[in-house]
Design a protein around this motif. Structure first.
Motif, mmCIF file in Angstrom:
data_model
loop_
_atom_site.group_PDB
_atom_site.id
_atom_site.type_symbol
_atom_site.label_atom_id
_atom_site.label_comp_id
_atom_site.label_asym_id
_atom_site.label_seq_id
_atom_site.Cartn_x
_atom_site.Cartn_y
_atom_site.Cartn_z
ATOM 1 N N HIS A 4 0.725 -1.560 0.173
ATOM 2 C CA HIS A 4 -0.107 -0.172 0.005
ATOM 3 C C HIS A 4 0.882 1.462 -0.004
ATOM 4 O O HIS A 4 1.951 1.446 -0.029
ATOM 5 C CB HIS A 4 -0.990 -0.038 1.148
ATOM 6 C CG HIS A 4 -0.031 -0.349 2.101
ATOM 7 N ND1 HIS A 4 0.004 0.980 2.950
ATOM 8 C CD2 HIS A 4 -0.031 -1.220 3.167
ATOM 9 C CE1 HIS A 4 0.704 0.873 4.390
ATOM 10 N NE2 HIS A 4 0.483 -0.231 4.103
ATOM 11 N N PHE A 5 0.080 2.627 -0.198
ATOM 12 C CA PHE A 5 1.221 3.570 -0.468
ATOM 13 C C PHE A 5 1.187 4.149 1.282
ATOM 14 O O PHE A 5 0.160 3.355 1.932
ATOM 15 C CB PHE A 5 0.302 4.748 -1.170
ATOM 16 C CG PHE A 5 0.662 4.262 -2.773
ATOM 17 C CD1 PHE A 5 1.891 4.731 -3.147
ATOM 18 C CD2 PHE A 5 -0.233 3.866 -3.718
ATOM 19 C CE1 PHE A 5 1.997 4.550 -4.447
ATOM 20 C CE2 PHE A 5 0.000 3.932 -4.284
ATOM 21 C CZ PHE A 5 1.336 4.035 -5.010
ATOM 22 N N SER A 6 1.514 5.084 1.195
ATOM 23 C CA SER A 6 2.044 5.941 2.351
ATOM 24 C C SER A 6 0.918 7.360 2.895
ATOM 25 O O SER A 6 1.595 7.642 1.615
ATOM 26 C CB SER A 6 3.504 6.001 2.980
ATOM 27 O OG SER A 6 3.771 6.982 4.468
ATOM 28 N N PRO A 7 0.758 7.831 3.911
ATOM 29 C CA PRO A 7 0.688 9.256 3.822
ATOM 30 C C PRO A 7 1.147 10.059 3.664
ATOM 31 O O PRO A 7 1.106 11.335 3.317
ATOM 32 C CB PRO A 7 -0.264 9.207 5.373
ATOM 33 C CG PRO A 7 -0.484 7.848 6.098
ATOM 34 C CD PRO A 7 0.271 6.953 5.522
ATOM 35 N N SER A 8 2.668 9.774 3.968
ATOM 36 C CA SER A 8 3.525 10.195 3.395
ATOM 37 C C SER A 8 3.730 11.054 1.765
ATOM 38 O O SER A 8 4.179 12.217 1.682
ATOM 39 C CB SER A 8 5.240 10.046 3.635
ATOM 40 O OG SER A 8 5.177 8.864 3.354
ATOM 41 N N LEU A 9 3.217 9.856 1.065
ATOM 42 C CA LEU A 9 3.101 10.827 -0.303
ATOM 43 C C LEU A 9 2.536 11.562 -0.641
ATOM 44 O O LEU A 9 3.062 12.540 -1.220
ATOM 45 C CB LEU A 9 2.760 9.106 -1.276
ATOM 46 C CG LEU A 9 2.457 9.639 -2.146
ATOM 47 C CD1 LEU A 9 3.139 8.371 -3.358
ATOM 48 C CD2 LEU A 9 1.053 10.116 -3.195
ATOM 49 N N VAL A 10 0.471 11.765 -0.231
ATOM 50 C CA VAL A 10 0.273 12.799 -0.571
ATOM 51 C C VAL A 10 0.386 13.856 0.578
ATOM 52 O O VAL A 10 0.229 15.124 0.185
ATOM 53 C CB VAL A 10 -1.419 12.732 0.465
ATOM 54 C CG1 VAL A 10 -2.210 13.360 0.381
ATOM 55 C CG2 VAL A 10 -2.032 10.938 -0.240
ATOM 56 N N GLN A 11 1.726 13.828 1.174
ATOM 57 C CA GLN A 11 1.565 14.937 2.514
ATOM 58 C C GLN A 11 3.004 15.897 1.590
ATOM 59 O O GLN A 11 2.488 17.184 1.308
ATOM 60 C CB GLN A 11 2.346 14.444 3.596
ATOM 61 C CG GLN A 11 2.999 16.026 4.493
ATOM 62 C CD GLN A 11 1.422 16.928 4.611
ATOM 63 O OE1 GLN A 11 0.304 16.834 5.329
ATOM 64 N NE2 GLN A 11 2.079 18.251 4.640
#
Length: 227
Positions: A4-11
């Motif tokens: 899965h992706f990490s919230p750090s990408l969207v941030q």
């Protein structure tokens, strides 16, 4: 191994939108590599068997440049918007004969507050657009089935630009004339940000892509491509 992706990408994308300049990006280039490009390429790799299940004639390419991941640098030569960087992640799994974003494909768009997947062909070249319109004219039933069957409409909604008037050479009384007037043959499905962080994200995306198989097959037939 991607799950899965990490919230750090969207941030990172939020931060880039607030600091869309070359100096900031150069100072945070390693963050881009670690939080955006590396996980995006891992996702592309992980999607390879799933895309093959949807259609063996669509490809995943985890190259840093020229593959499924669209470049972060904007082409501002002919744009009024001179901000140098895209503030979204764009990933397209194109048909094997596709050379660019106009080819039939499956697409993932990640942007803060605007995450979605797309299917179909966006801004097809004039010859391709004509071929699709003629195929709808000749085979309205299969096209209508593709865009109206419940597994598709449960998630997807048709989108894109259309002509105001029927294109030259087409009967304005054709029952699907509004479809023939389309300039884009795409459909979009919104994705919740929380879904990016689920361990079964690849399977979720592939499952929804699979619901668009009839539409993709119809477009491939119109263009003389294998599906």
């Amino acid at each position: 191994m991607f799950s899965h992706f990490s919230p750090s990408l969207v941030q990172f994308l939020r931060d880039l939108k607030a600091n869309n300049n070359r100096q900031w990006f150069n100072d945070h280039k390693q963050d881009y590599e670690d939080k955006v490009r590396t996980p995006a390429l891992a996702f592309i790799d992980a999607m390879e068997p799933w895309i093959r299940m949807v259609s063996p004639h669509y490809e995943t390419s985890a190259k840093k440049v020229g593959g499924s991941l669209m470049r972060v640098y904007k082409d501002v030569r002919f744009s009024k918007d001179k901000l140098p960087f895209k503030t979204n992640v764009g990933i397209q799994f194109r048909h094997e004969v596709g050379k660019d974003v106009h080819a039939p494909g499956f697409y993932l768009h990640i942007e803060p507050e605007n995450i979605f997947i797309g299917v179909g062909t966006w801004h097809p070249q004039p010859e391709a657009l004509q071929a699709i319109r003629e195929h709808i004219e000749k085979k309205p039933g299969p096209y209508q089935d593709a865009i109206e069957h419940q597994p598709f409409t449960e998630y997807f909604e048709l989108a894109g630009d259309s002509l105001i008037r029927p294109p030259k050479g087409f009967d304005s009384s054709h029952p699907l004339i509004n479809e023939i007037k389309r300039k884009d043959f795409i459909a979009l499905c919104p994705i919740q940000e929380s879904e990016l962080y689920q361990d079964d994200f690849c399977q979720r995306i592939a499952s929804r892509f699979g619901r668009a198989q009839p539409l993709q097959k119809f477009l491939c037939e119109a263009l003389g491509l294998r599906f």
